[in-house]
Design a protein around this motif. Structure first.
Motif, short mmCIF file in Angstrom:
data_model
loop_
_atom_site.label_atom_id
_atom_site.label_comp_id
_atom_site.label_asym_id
_atom_site.label_seq_id
_atom_site.Cartn_x
_atom_site.Cartn_y
_atom_site.Cartn_z
N ALA A 242 58.48 33.92 -1.15
CA ALA A 242 59.33 32.72 -1.14
C ALA A 242 60.70 33.04 -1.71
CB ALA A 242 58.68 31.61 -1.94
N ASN B 155 54.03 33.80 -5.44
CA ASN B 155 54.49 33.70 -4.05
C ASN B 155 55.72 34.59 -3.87
OD1 ASN B 155 55.28 32.94 -1.50
ND2 ASN B 155 55.15 30.74 -1.88
N ASP C 199 51.15 25.80 -10.18
CA ASP C 199 50.83 27.07 -9.54
C ASP C 199 50.43 26.86 -8.08
OD1 ASP C 199 51.35 28.30 -11.92
OD2 ASP C 199 49.25 28.57 -12.48
N LEU C 200 49.66 25.81 -7.81
CA LEU C 200 49.25 25.52 -6.43
C LEU C 200 50.46 25.21 -5.56
CD1 LEU C 200 46.10 23.33 -7.13
CD2 LEU C 200 46.14 25.70 -6.32
N VAL C 201 51.39 24.46 -6.11
CA VAL C 201 52.61 24.12 -5.37
C VAL C 201 53.44 25.37 -5.11
CG1 VAL C 201 54.79 22.85 -5.48
CG2 VAL C 201 52.67 21.73 -6.18
N GLN D 286 52.46 28.44 -4.89
CA GLN D 286 51.78 29.32 -3.94
C GLN D 286 52.00 28.89 -2.50
OE1 GLN D 286 47.74 29.17 -5.36
NE2 GLN D 286 47.95 31.14 -6.40
N SER D 287 52.14 27.62 -2.27
CA SER D 287 52.25 27.13 -0.90
C SER D 287 53.68 26.79 -0.48
CB SER D 287 51.35 25.91 -0.70
OG SER D 287 51.77 24.86 -1.55
N SER D 288 54.64 27.09 -1.33
CA SER D 288 56.04 26.74 -1.04
C SER D 288 56.69 27.76 -0.10
CB SER D 288 56.84 26.68 -2.34
OG SER D 288 56.35 25.65 -3.16
N ASP D 289 57.54 27.25 0.77
CA ASP D 289 58.32 28.12 1.65
C ASP D 289 59.57 28.62 0.95
OD1 ASP D 289 56.59 27.84 3.86
OD2 ASP D 289 57.51 25.93 4.36
#
Length: 75
Positions: free
Chosen positions: A44, A41, A5-7, A9-12
């Protein structure tokens, strides 16, 4: 919160892979992964990567796969 989930959330951009020879993997994309990416996200872009498409031997398999995958994210 899970590391996944953290990955997400921060993915382009997110690449989701599925196995063309196992439609259950596409069902998993539709039932779980696409919605999960959108909820964590929504900005994305999601790229769907069809793995093992070269293993499909019948044109009807390819046509069916196109129809099924076209419905991902449309509802």
């Amino acid at each position: 919160m899970q590391v996944t989930d953290l990955v997400l959330q921060s993915s382009d951009v997110v690449v989701v892979c599925f196995d063309a020879t196992r439609l259950a993997t596409l069902d998993s994309v539709r039932a779980l992964w696409y919605n999960r990416v959108q909820s964590l996200n929504s900005g994305a872009p999601v790229i769907m990567a069809c793995c093992k498409a070269d293993r499909l031997t019948e044109e009807r398999e390819v046509s069916m796969l196109r129809e099924v995958s076209a419905g991902v994210g449309s509802g």
